[in-house]
Design an enzyme around this catalytic site. Structure first.
Site, PDB file in Angstrom:
ATOM      1  N   SER A   1      -9.965  -1.276   6.883  1.00 27.98           N
ATOM      2  CA  SER A   1      -9.270  -0.971   5.638  1.00 27.98           C
ATOM      3  C   SER A   1      -8.577  -2.148   4.968  1.00 27.98           C
ATOM      4  O   SER A   1      -8.175  -2.043   3.811  1.00 27.98           O
ATOM      5  CB  SER A   1      -8.244   0.146   5.869  1.00 27.98           C
ATOM      6  OG  SER A   1      -8.907   1.362   6.114  1.00 27.98           O
TER       7      SER A   1
ATOM      8  N   SER B   1      -9.281   1.302   3.011  1.00 26.45           N
ATOM      9  CA  SER B   1      -8.403   2.063   2.155  1.00 26.45           C
ATOM     10  C   SER B   1      -7.350   1.214   1.437  1.00 26.45           C
ATOM     11  O   SER B   1      -6.622   1.725   0.590  1.00 26.45           O
ATOM     12  CB  SER B   1      -7.700   3.157   2.976  1.00 26.45           C
ATOM     13  OG  SER B   1      -6.983   2.589   4.059  1.00 26.45           O
TER      14      SER B   1
ATOM     15  N   LYS C   1       0.824  -1.205   0.000  1.00 22.42           N
ATOM     16  CA  LYS C   1       0.000   0.000   0.000  1.00 22.42           C
ATOM     17  C   LYS C   1       0.862   1.260   0.000  1.00 22.42           C
ATOM     18  O   LYS C   1       1.948   1.284   0.602  1.00 22.42           O
ATOM     19  CB  LYS C   1      -0.903  -0.051   1.237  1.00 22.42           C
ATOM     20  CG  LYS C   1      -1.954   1.019   1.333  1.00 22.42           C
ATOM     21  CD  LYS C   1      -2.823   0.735   2.562  1.00 22.42           C
ATOM     22  CE  LYS C   1      -3.904   1.760   2.784  1.00 22.42           C
ATOM     23  NZ  LYS C   1      -4.722   1.419   3.972  1.00 22.42           N
TER      24      LYS C   1
END
Length: 477
Positions: A181, A157, A81
């Site tokens: 997330s 996310s 990420k």
């Protein structure tokens, strides 16, 4: 066989590299070819590390040729990420402001996966600064597309990792989770995801400078892996667990705890707090409960989880209070409309005074105690990841009603993050062409029980991915 390598599980990929059936370079090249084919459609991989990955793979092959023992994830490609440092690569957080913020060293979880033999193949997309909403759209890289249906969000996310893993561009993804997330994109993309206990994996989230964040960020944010199957999630868990001097929060708890007397009790709560749940999500929880009954668990429907509404209030007040002083400067980095999600959150939940904040910290401990007592009676909890099917991109930032829907949908994720206990998201099948799934929540530091239970669900209900991206909606009008 080369073209099929990316379809293999992470465990099978690593075994084939260790046995010399394939080279690590061949494995990386297979994934790079898959990225070239698929990523233009879904926009999940943001910074491709092709040459770095090939060089790391070549080193792996040289080590094997020299007779060295390779790790449990030998040659396995993984995405990282955009929040998480990969040495020599910008950690952009999806913002143009940080496009040149080159990381001097790997973050602890990246270093641990490397030590197990895995190879970073690219950074992955997310909402700008993880603050622009649940949908994985960043100011720097644009929108990531759900491969099952482009009219639905892949979640966030850690949405880029969810999509990369689901489509076969990487065998593993490394995201992070402070309220869903990892688990939400896993569920929306049809893969498995682990949010560990607070303190299980070492981390260092000082990306933008030398100062550590406040208590909410320290205690809520946990790095976590995504994989197509639970067995691969277990391999990543074993590699990521441990201590590191960079993170005094990480504690030396055994990776596997003592065996509990059976049959294991599982509490089922399909509608946490009684705020409503979509019929397809109810069906997913019921399907998973039946699978666990078939596996010999003592599955019991219970009235509710402890103190849900109080926990949600504490979660939002604590995070907003910590974040509010920086908001005037931060909102300028989010781009047009990127500030709407946080702005609406702060309107709904104003920052606490110093006296109120101290009371909230006490309430936080009390909520954790209530959950510890609940999980002492029921070692495992089965419930939804999100109480609706995957929603449309940007719903949470559209208006107050959309913000409320999404906040309500992720409520069990938010509360279990506040409590600090582990949760594993696992698919249960398809509903109207979209992935459905559940999460298994357990006692603190009993990720092993959560993973074993999720494996029992997967064994009976199957694996959904890898999947080819679909170019049009699978949903009705």
């Amino acid at each position: 066989m080369h073209n099929a390598l990316w379809k293999m599980s992470a465990a099978a990929q690593a075994q084939a590299v260790r046995d010399g059936d394939i080279s690590a370079v061949e494995l990386v090249d297979s994934h790079l070819a898959r990225i070239a084919e698929v990523n233009p459609q879904v926009n999940a991989v943001t910074q491709l590390l092709a040459e770095r990955a090939r060089e790391a793979a070549a080193r792996t092959d040289r080590r094997r040729a020299a007779g060295e023992e390779l790790g449990p994830l030998a040659g396995v490609p993984f995405t990282v990420k955009e929040t998480t440092a990969v040495e020599g690569v910008p950690t952009t957080l999806g913002s143009p402001r940080f496009r040149d913020l080159v990381a001097p060293a790997d973050a602890p979880p990246v270093a641990r996966l490397r030590a197990a033999g895995a190879i970073p193949i690219g950074h992955s997309n997310m909402p700008t600064l993880v603050l622009a909403g649940m949908h994985s759209r960043s100011e720097l890289f644009g929108d990531t597309v759900n491969p099952w249906d482009p009219t639905r969000t892949p979640g966030g996310s850690s949405g880029g990792d969810g999509v990369a893993v689901a489509t076969g561009m990487a065998a593993l993804g490394l995201g992070n989770d402070s309220g869903g997330s990892v688990r939400i994109p896993a569920s929306f993309c049809g893969v498995a995801g682990l949010k560990p206990s607070t303190g299980r994996f070492p981390a260092d989230h000082r990306v933008l400078g030398p100062d550590d964040p406040g208590p909410a960020s320290q205690l809520l944010v946990t790095d976590g892996p995504l994989a197509r199957g639970v067995a691969d999630l277990r391999l990543a868990y074993e590699a990521l667990a441990g201590t590191d001097p960079r993170d005094p929060r990480a504690v030396p708890v055994p990776v596997y705890g003592e065996r509990l007397p059976g049959p294991m009790k599982v509490a089922v709560v399909a509608d946490p707090g009684g705020h409503g749940v979509h019929p397809t999500v109810l069906a997913a929880v019921a399907t998973a409960a039946d699978a666990l009954r078939d596996a010999g668990y003592d599955v019991r429907e219970v009235a509710d989880v402890p103190r849900l509404d109080e926990a949600l209030e504490a979660y939002h007040r604590i995070t907003v209070t910590e974040f509010a002083p920086a908001w005037p400067a931060v909102r300028k980095l989010l781009g047009e409309g990127g500030d709407r999600y946080i702005e609406m959150t702060m309107e709904q939940t104003p920052p606490a005074t110093a006296e109120e904040f101290m009371k909230l910290m006490g309430a936080w401990l009390g909520i954790r105690r209530s959950w510890a007592e609940f999980l002492d009676e029921y070692p495992l909890l089965l419930g939804p990841v999100f109480t609706e099917p995957p929603v449309e991109p940007g719903l949470e930032s559209r208006d107050r009603a959309g913000r409320q829907r999404v906040g309500a949908g992720m409520r069990l994720c938010s509360v279990t993050s506040l409590v600090g206990v582990p949760g594993v998201a696992v698919p249960t099948g398809l509903a109207e062409g979209l992935p459905s799934g559940v999460q298994i929540v357990g006692r603190a530091f009993r990720e092993d029980l959560c993973l074993a239970t999720a494996q029992d669900i997967e064994d009976r209900l199957g694996v959904l991915t890898p999947v080819d991206p679909r170019r049009h909606s699978t949903m009705g009008p």
